[in-house]
Design an enzyme around this catalytic site. Structure first.
Site, PDB file in Angstrom:
ATOM      1  N   GLU A   1       5.093 -14.715 -12.420  1.00 58.95           N
ATOM      2  CA  GLU A   1       4.534 -13.524 -11.785  1.00 58.95           C
ATOM      3  C   GLU A   1       4.028 -12.492 -12.777  1.00 58.95           C
ATOM      4  OE1 GLU A   1       7.253 -11.517  -9.176  1.00 58.95           O
ATOM      5  OE2 GLU A   1       8.923 -11.621 -10.590  1.00 58.95           O
TER       6      GLU A   1
ATOM      7  N   LYS B   1       5.132  -4.291  -5.058  1.00 66.35           N
ATOM      8  CA  LYS B   1       6.572  -4.080  -5.154  1.00 66.35           C
ATOM      9  C   LYS B   1       7.254  -4.184  -3.794  1.00 66.35           C
ATOM     10  CE  LYS B   1      10.414  -3.103  -7.179  1.00 66.35           C
ATOM     11  NZ  LYS B   1      11.008  -4.105  -8.087  1.00 66.35           N
TER      12      LYS B   1
ATOM     13  N   HIS C   1      13.345 -37.805 -10.325  1.00 64.29           N
ATOM     14  CA  HIS C   1      12.736 -37.987  -9.008  1.00 64.29           C
ATOM     15  C   HIS C   1      11.364 -37.326  -8.917  1.00 64.29           C
ATOM     16  CE1 HIS C   1      16.397 -39.772  -7.377  1.00 64.29           C
ATOM     17  NE2 HIS C   1      17.062 -38.864  -8.076  1.00 64.29           N
TER      18      HIS C   1
ATOM     19  N   TRP D   1      -3.715  -2.262  -1.164  1.00 63.20           N
ATOM     20  CA  TRP D   1      -3.550  -3.630  -1.621  1.00 63.20           C
ATOM     21  C   TRP D   1      -4.290  -4.502  -0.622  1.00 63.20           C
ATOM     22  CZ3 TRP D   1      -1.140  -8.234   0.014  1.00 63.20           C
ATOM     23  CH2 TRP D   1      -0.848  -9.169  -0.990  1.00 63.20           C
TER      24      TRP D   1
ATOM     25  N   CYS E   1       0.834  -1.192   0.000  1.00 65.44           N
ATOM     26  CA  CYS E   1       0.000   0.000   0.000  1.00 65.44           C
ATOM     27  C   CYS E   1       0.878   1.255   0.000  1.00 65.44           C
ATOM     28  CB  CYS E   1      -0.899   0.025   1.234  1.00 65.44           C
ATOM     29  SG  CYS E   1      -1.915  -1.451   1.429  1.00 65.44           S
TER      30      CYS E   1
ATOM     31  N   GLU F   1      14.828 -18.230 -10.489  1.00 62.63           N
ATOM     32  CA  GLU F   1      14.488 -16.848 -10.788  1.00 62.63           C
ATOM     33  C   GLU F   1      13.746 -16.742 -12.123  1.00 62.63           C
ATOM     34  OE1 GLU F   1      14.403 -12.576 -10.701  1.00 62.63           O
ATOM     35  OE2 GLU F   1      14.284 -14.212  -9.251  1.00 62.63           O
TER      36      GLU F   1
ATOM     37  N   ASN G   1      -0.987   1.736   6.274  1.00 62.28           N
ATOM     38  CA  ASN G   1      -0.288   0.595   5.685  1.00 62.28           C
ATOM     39  C   ASN G   1       0.051  -0.380   6.802  1.00 62.28           C
ATOM     40  OD1 ASN G   1      -0.308   1.979   3.280  1.00 62.28           O
ATOM     41  ND2 ASN G   1       1.894   2.369   3.220  1.00 62.28           N
ATOM     42  N   GLY G   2       0.023  -1.675   6.477  1.00 56.63           N
ATOM     43  CA  GLY G   2       0.416  -2.667   7.463  1.00 56.63           C
ATOM     44  C   GLY G   2      -0.729  -3.553   7.891  1.00 56.63           C
TER      45      GLY G   2
ATOM     46  N   LYS H   1       9.955 -15.227 -12.583  1.00 57.31           N
ATOM     47  CA  LYS H   1       9.635 -14.120 -13.483  1.00 57.31           C
ATOM     48  C   LYS H   1       8.484 -14.494 -14.416  1.00 57.31           C
ATOM     49  CE  LYS H   1      12.236 -11.011 -12.008  1.00 57.31           C
ATOM     50  NZ  LYS H   1      11.897 -11.565 -10.695  1.00 57.31           N
TER      51      LYS H   1
ATOM     52  N   ARG I   1       4.010   0.219  -6.556  1.00 51.81           N
ATOM     53  CA  ARG I   1       4.088  -0.647  -5.378  1.00 51.81           C
ATOM     54  C   ARG I   1       3.011  -1.726  -5.395  1.00 51.81           C
ATOM     55  NH1 ARG I   1       6.994   1.940  -1.035  1.00 51.81           N
ATOM     56  NH2 ARG I   1       5.742   0.863   0.504  1.00 51.81           N
TER      57      ARG I   1
END
Length: 613
Positions: free
Chosen positions: A493, A608, A509, A74, A2, A486, A103-104, A490, A27
């Protein structure tokens, strides 16, 4: 996640609030709103969706005020609805006497909600934030807004950054932080607050970063800050060097594209201090780093998301070059288990923003266990995690706006390689010849990355084969396995294609059962000691009808054939190969997402800066 912005001025602050919220869009958020104080009391506008949707409503209402707060939300508590959007007001949804942005996460919101309901307060949202609004209002009946806020936050459990305005005291705002980032922007006859410096760059570069437990009184003529104990304190004023130009797209279609292509410069800037000194010196990590490093007998790296994959890569360097036992833990898991503390262990935290809540709390936990040899690797000057650490290495990636980290990741890898080489030198394990060889490799890295970027037309063609797939598999071995992780992250997401990564030797396996013609398999295959093993693993895929997409070095001697596609990086960069091989997987994800038409810079459900657990 947020975003918060606020202003106290002798002019209409609505446009400043809107611009600030626009700067915070990167963000991640799902709704936005602002509230201002004027002769009508509190006027509020909220909207689901982008800041632009809220701006249309603001323009239609001709909103105006000289004191105001804004927020991008968010969703955590409650769905994506206008009633859950911030700011929240108390005591009623039609106007209210106070307005709050937050926020939080408030962990004891259920307990507080029940208490406030018994006191007669009506709740119109599903959020934990509305608890803050009503609690402050309750104490504000008999206390100043400052005292009411101090009293209220003392009863909250969790993490928060809040700002409050009141009809009863229209000349100022009160703001407070605990665990979530918040700063004050200092102007001439006007002052501002924000969760990120980018939100205030258009009005000031002078900022104060609030500490945990701080409560601040923001007025036109100045600001007063009170510490956790309620006593007035002085905090250092910083002049931000973040440029507005770095926050603009320029000729690029997306920030992610821009940031991928900015990597040669970001890497060169991060490496600059090394090259200038022509040495791996402990001074790169702080003036007392030499003394700290002499005490170190092992390393623990704490990180989250992409930074965690950087840490996994670093483990190979730290153990092979510096010969130091290295563990890597996901920050959000570390503090919830019983570990064996070692006061001689170097605690390394990695965070692009320096405000990642899980990583910050993990650092606090390590210090509570008596582990005080701490080093932060971070991209944001004077953020919370570096301030809480004894040593710090700042990467020089510049502002990173896209949610999917690119240049922050590769500059973190440079920082971690530098740490490995520096520790090895301190321990007498790095010869002068090896040191010069590593420095030479770093000098050439930016150019090698630029050559890798030139592969974009070929990778764009590959992306067409991924865009209509539901799943993908990434394979790597040794130090390149984290790069496979990574690459999978990418792709998933930003394109929403389910992607997983495995060490190539693990195919038999379990994962091999998934391989068929509908699952593309990406292979990171540099010319190293494990290359022949990787080739054998590729044959296992080919025998099952899988289609292979191989990122190889120029001298890897792969032959293209039906079902086997090969792109060769123009240069082999030896020990820095993981950094170079990151570039193609970033571009593959970007172009697959572009073809699918997803929101590349703001992927759904993601943010973000992750400032909640």
């Amino acid at each position: 996640m947020c975003g918060i912005v606020g202003a106290v001025a002798n002019r209409n602050v609505v446009s400043t609030l809107i611009e600030g919220l626009s700067r915070l869009e990167y963000r991640g958020y799902d709704s936005a709103g602002i509230a201002v104080l004027n002769s009508s009391g509190i006027e509020r506008v909220r909207a689901v969706g982008r800041v632009a949707a809220m701006t249309d409503k603001v323009n239609a209402s001709q909103l105006s005020g000289q004191v105001g707060i804004g927020h991008t939300r968010w969703a955590t508590h409650g769905g994506v609805t206008e009633s859950n959007a911030h700011p929240h007001v108390s005591p009623n949804p039609l106007g209210g006497e106070i307005a709050v942005v937050h926020n939080g996460i408030i962990e004891n919101h259920d307990e507080q909600r029940e208490k406030l309901k018994k006191l007669g307060y009506e709740f119109t949202s599903q959020t934990d934030t509305e608890v803050i609004a009503h609690l402050i209002h309750y104490y504000h009946k008999n206390l100043t807004l400052l005292a009411a806020t101090q009293k209220a936050v003392s009863e909250l459990t969790g993490a928060f950054a809040i700002s409050v305005i009141s009809v009863k005291e229209p000349e100022h705002m009160i703001t407070a932080r605990l665990g979530c980032p918040l700063l004050i922007g200092l102007g001439e006859g006007e002052n501002f607050i924000a969760s990120d410096v980018s939100a205030v760059l258009s009005v000031t570069r002078k900022v104060i970063y609030l500490e945990d437990g701080d409560v601040a009184d923001i007025r036109r003529e100045g600001v007063t800050i009170y510490g956790r104990d309620g006593v007035e304190v002085t905090r250092k004023i910083h002049v931000s060097d973040v440029s507005l130009a770095s926050m603009e797209l320029g000729p690029y279609a997306h920030f992610m594209q821009k940031e991928i292509h900015e990597q040669p410069r970001a890497l060169a800037d991060t490496i600059e201090a090394l090259i200038d000194d022509n040495s791996f010196s402990p001074a790169l990590f702080g003036e007392n780093a030499g003394d700290v490093f002499k005490q170190v007998d092992s390393i623990l790296i704490l990180a989250a998301g992409t930074s965690y994959y950087a840490a996994l890569t670093a483990k190979y360097w730290l153990e092979s070059i510096a010969k130091l036992p290295t563990n890597v833990e996901i920050a959000s898991e570390y503090r919830y288990r019983e570990s064996v503390p070692n006061p001689r262990q170097l605690i390394v935290t990695i965070s692009q923003s320096g405000e990642t809540l899980d990583t910050m709390e993990a650092l606090k936990h390590a210090k509570l266990l008596g582990q005080n040899l701490t080093l932060a690797i971070c991209n944001v000057q004077e953020s919370a995690i570096p301030r809480a650490s004894r040593l710090v290495f700042y990467t020089r990636a510049g502002a990173e706006i896209g949610v999917a980290s690119t240049k922050a990741f590769t500059t973190q890898l440079v920082a971690l390689f530098t740490l490995a080489a520096t520790l090895a030198k301190q321990r007498g394990l790095l010869s002068h010849e090896a040191e010069q060889s590593y420095l030479s490799a770093l000098r050439q890295l930016a150019g090698s990355v630029q050559h890798a970027l030139n592969l974009e037309p070929q990778i764009r063609e590959w992306a067409k084969s991924f865009a209509n797939k539901q799943h993908a598999l990434f394979l790597g071995r040794g130090i390149h396995y984290p790069i496979a992780l990574e690459g999978a992250l990418k792709l998933k997401e930003i394109s929403y294609i389910h992607a997983e990564a495995y060490p190539a030797g693990e195919l038999k396996h379990g994962p091999l059962a998934l391989v068929d013609s509908d699952m593309p398999v990406v292979v990171i295959a540099p010319n190293d000691a494990l290359l022949e093993k990787v080739k054998s693993n590729m044959q296992e895929v080919k025998a099952r009808g899988g289609e292979l997409f191989v990122f190889a070095d120029s001298d890897s001697h792969f032959t293209e054939s039906e079902g086997v596609h090969v792109i060769r990086t123009p240069r082999h960069v030896g020990v820095l190969s993981p950094i170079l091989h990151t570039i193609p997987v970033q571009m593959l994800a970007y172009h697959a997402a572009l073809i699918k038409g997803t929101d590349v810079d703001k992927p759904r459900n993601l943010a973000k800066s992750v400032t909640v657990e």
